[in-house]
Design an enzyme around this catalytic site. Structure first.
Site, PDB file in Angstrom:
ATOM      1  N   HIS A 170      -4.978  -9.551  -1.904  1.00 36.45           N
ATOM      2  CA  HIS A 170      -4.935  -9.754  -0.140  1.00 36.45           C
ATOM      3  C   HIS A 170      -6.660 -10.438   0.076  1.00 36.45           C
ATOM      4  CE1 HIS A 170      -3.145  -6.084  -0.435  1.00 36.45           C
ATOM      5  NE2 HIS A 170      -3.415  -6.218   0.468  1.00 36.45           N
TER       6      HIS A 170
ATOM      7  N   ASN B  39       1.648   3.546  10.872  1.00 41.87           N
ATOM      8  CA  ASN B  39       1.216   4.020  11.710  1.00 41.87           C
ATOM      9  C   ASN B  39       0.885   3.104  13.684  1.00 41.87           C
ATOM     10  OD1 ASN B  39      -0.207   1.934  10.254  1.00 41.87           O
ATOM     11  ND2 ASN B  39      -1.637   1.851  12.447  1.00 41.87           N
TER      12      ASN B  39
ATOM     13  N   HIS C 180      -3.370   0.776  -4.858  1.00 48.94           N
ATOM     14  CA  HIS C 180      -2.415  -0.281  -5.891  1.00 48.94           C
ATOM     15  C   HIS C 180      -2.884  -0.249  -6.997  1.00 48.94           C
ATOM     16  CE1 HIS C 180      -2.069  -3.206  -2.225  1.00 48.94           C
ATOM     17  NE2 HIS C 180      -2.663  -2.272  -1.399  1.00 48.94           N
TER      18      HIS C 180
ATOM     19  N   SER D   5       0.736  -1.244   0.157  1.00 48.56           N
ATOM     20  CA  SER D   5       0.175  -0.383  -0.076  1.00 48.56           C
ATOM     21  C   SER D   5       0.741   1.179   0.171  1.00 48.56           C
ATOM     22  CB  SER D   5      -0.707   0.019   1.213  1.00 48.56           C
ATOM     23  OG  SER D   5      -1.776  -0.693   1.334  1.00 48.56           O
TER      24      SER D   5
ATOM     25  N   ALA E 215       3.109  -2.294   3.815  1.00 50.87           N
ATOM     26  CA  ALA E 215       2.380  -1.561   5.335  1.00 50.87           C
ATOM     27  C   ALA E 215       2.198  -2.029   6.799  1.00 50.87           C
ATOM     28  CB  ALA E 215       1.809  -0.296   4.815  1.00 50.87           C
TER      29      ALA E 215
ATOM     30  N   HIS F 286      -7.103   5.117   6.147  1.00 48.02           N
ATOM     31  CA  HIS F 286      -6.198   4.592   5.593  1.00 48.02           C
ATOM     32  C   HIS F 286      -5.271   5.650   4.768  1.00 48.02           C
ATOM     33  CE1 HIS F 286      -4.605   1.986   2.156  1.00 48.02           C
ATOM     34  NE2 HIS F 286      -5.277   2.172   0.720  1.00 48.02           N
TER      35      HIS F 286
ATOM     36  N   TYR G 124      -8.850 -10.226   2.760  1.00 49.34           N
ATOM     37  CA  TYR G 124     -10.074  -9.541   3.094  1.00 49.34           C
ATOM     38  C   TYR G 124     -10.678  -8.860   0.620  1.00 49.34           C
ATOM     39  CZ  TYR G 124      -7.056  -5.518   2.469  1.00 49.34           C
ATOM     40  OH  TYR G 124      -5.914  -4.391   1.689  1.00 49.34           O
ATOM     41  N   GLU G 125     -10.111  -9.125   0.219  1.00 46.92           N
ATOM     42  CA  GLU G 125     -10.540  -9.007  -0.765  1.00 46.92           C
ATOM     43  C   GLU G 125     -11.250 -10.163  -1.406  1.00 46.92           C
ATOM     44  OE1 GLU G 125      -8.113  -6.655  -3.809  1.00 46.92           O
ATOM     45  OE2 GLU G 125      -6.683  -7.690  -2.281  1.00 46.92           O
TER      46      GLU G 125
ATOM     47  N   MET H  53      -1.843  -6.848   6.896  1.00 44.00           N
ATOM     48  CA  MET H  53      -3.517  -8.077   6.137  1.00 44.00           C
ATOM     49  C   MET H  53      -2.309  -8.417   5.255  1.00 44.00           C
ATOM     50  SD  MET H  53      -6.587  -4.750   6.368  1.00 44.00           S
ATOM     51  CE  MET H  53      -6.626  -4.367   8.098  1.00 44.00           C
ATOM     52  N   SER H  54      -1.676  -8.638   4.915  1.00 45.76           N
ATOM     53  CA  SER H  54      -0.947  -9.205   3.684  1.00 45.76           C
ATOM     54  C   SER H  54       0.580 -10.103   3.661  1.00 45.76           C
ATOM     55  CB  SER H  54      -0.538  -7.859   3.302  1.00 45.76           C
ATOM     56  OG  SER H  54       0.549  -7.073   3.383  1.00 45.76           O
TER      57      SER H  54
HETATM   58  N1  HPA Z   1      -2.742  -2.959  11.173  1.00 47.41           N
HETATM   59  C1  HPA Z   1      -3.272  -4.127  10.238  1.00 47.41           C
HETATM   60  N2  HPA Z   1      -2.686  -3.703   8.931  1.00 47.41           N
HETATM   61  C2  HPA Z   1      -1.915  -2.342   8.873  1.00 47.41           C
HETATM   62  C3  HPA Z   1      -1.952  -1.285   9.791  1.00 47.41           C
HETATM   63  C4  HPA Z   1      -2.653  -1.209  10.941  1.00 47.41           C
HETATM   64  O1  HPA Z   1      -1.982  -0.871  11.555  1.00 47.41           O
HETATM   65  N3  HPA Z   1      -1.561  -0.086   9.381  1.00 47.41           N
HETATM   66  C5  HPA Z   1      -0.788  -0.968   8.304  1.00 47.41           C
HETATM   67  N4  HPA Z   1      -1.853  -1.774   7.502  1.00 47.41           N
END
Ligand code: HPA
Length: 275
Positions: free
Chosen positions: A86, A238, A64, A33, A116, A250, A88-89, A214-215
């Site tokens: 991913h 973050n 993406h 991302s 990320a 995001h 989740y898609e 998540m990847s």
């Molecule tokens: N959690 C899950 N996936 C992420 C995060 C997060 O805080 N930041 C970027 N991808």
């Protein structure tokens, strides 16, 4: 009827890409991302939209791009996935083997993957990098669930050195001159797409996760299965939920990724040069 994921199924994608590119890449790169600037650094680039590749997937996430970029980075022939897939898609886990199996069939000798991630370890700060040393995945099926494709690897396979020690050593060494703060730690996989609850983050910390995302784990597992050396780099975009008193979004992920884009691009290029 459920798709049969045979070697021939994946080979149809590889044959198409090899014909379009006219060369075989040495290194496969997957960009997470907001981390696509490296794709722009590819020289003599040939772009292939995912939608044109037989038996391949199409990415759906904002930020993406959804194309393969083949060309040269730091003197090495690379194939770059700008935009990844991913859980989740909604893909089925076996479909998520496609990118790494494509790299393998194209002849790549290593995969370098960025993502990320949220910082769980409170020593980490947004903008830091974590070299992934190992992962924890308690949720979501294995991408190797279902009939084993013996051409890629055995039914039961070792994952104790899934994040290849020699590649991590290169990343650690080059990290010193990168102008980035580099850590090494454990990536905790969550299926998303919601960010985690503060209680989940406390649990993840107790369980040994340093960053959450998540990847990457389906790709790492697929690489371990087919014996492809694998390097994973998390950008801490973050602090994970509940650490700071602010909601996650995001936009923050993309902003942090943008803030370090030049240093990260130079760092990944230096790593590619050494592999
Ligand atoms: N959690 C899950 N996936 C992420 C995060 C997060 O805080 N930041 C970027 N991808």
């Amino acid at each position: 009827m459920k798709q049969a994921y045979t070697e021939a199924y994946f080979k149809a994608s590889a044959d198409y890409v090899l014909e379009k590119a006219g060369f075989a890449p040495e290194i496969g790169v997957i960009l997470g991302s907001g981390l696509s600037p490296l794709g722009e650094a590819v020289e003599n680039a040939i772009e292939i939209p995912y939608a044109d590749i037989p038996n391949y997937l199409v990415s759906t996430v904002q930020g993406h791009a959804g194309k393969l970029i083949l060309g040269t980075v730091a003197g090495k022939k690379v194939v770059c996935m700008s935009g990844r897939f991913h859980t989740y898609e909604g893909y089925d886990p076996e479909e998520l083997t496609a990118p790494i199996r494509l790299f393998k069939l194209l002849g790549c000798k290593a995969a370098v993957v960025t993502n990320a991630a949220g910082g769980v370890n409170t020593d980490y700060k947004p903008g830091d990098i974590m070299i992934i040393s190992d992962h924890i995945k308690l949720m979501g099926d294995s991408p190797m669930r279902g009939r084993n494709v013996d051409e890629f690897g055995p039914r039961f396979f070792d994952v104790s050195k899934m994040y290849t020690p020699e590649l991590r050593e290169i990343a650690r060494r080059l990290g010193k001159d990168s102008g980035l703060t580099i850590h090494e730690g454990c990536y905790f996989f969550m299926t998303g797409p919601q960010f985690e609850t503060p209680a989940e983050i406390r649990a993840i910390r107790i369980l040994g996760g340093d960053a959450v995302g998540m990847s990457t784990v389906t790709e790492a597992l697929t690489a371990a299965h087919c014996g492809l050396p694998f390097l994973g780099l998390s950008v801490i975009t973050n602090m994970a939920a509940g650490i700071l008193d602010q909601p996650l979004g995001h936009t923050e992920v993309i902003e942090t990724a943008n803030a370090i884009r030049d240093r990260l691009t130079a760092y990944v290029k230096a790593i590619i040069a050494e592999i």
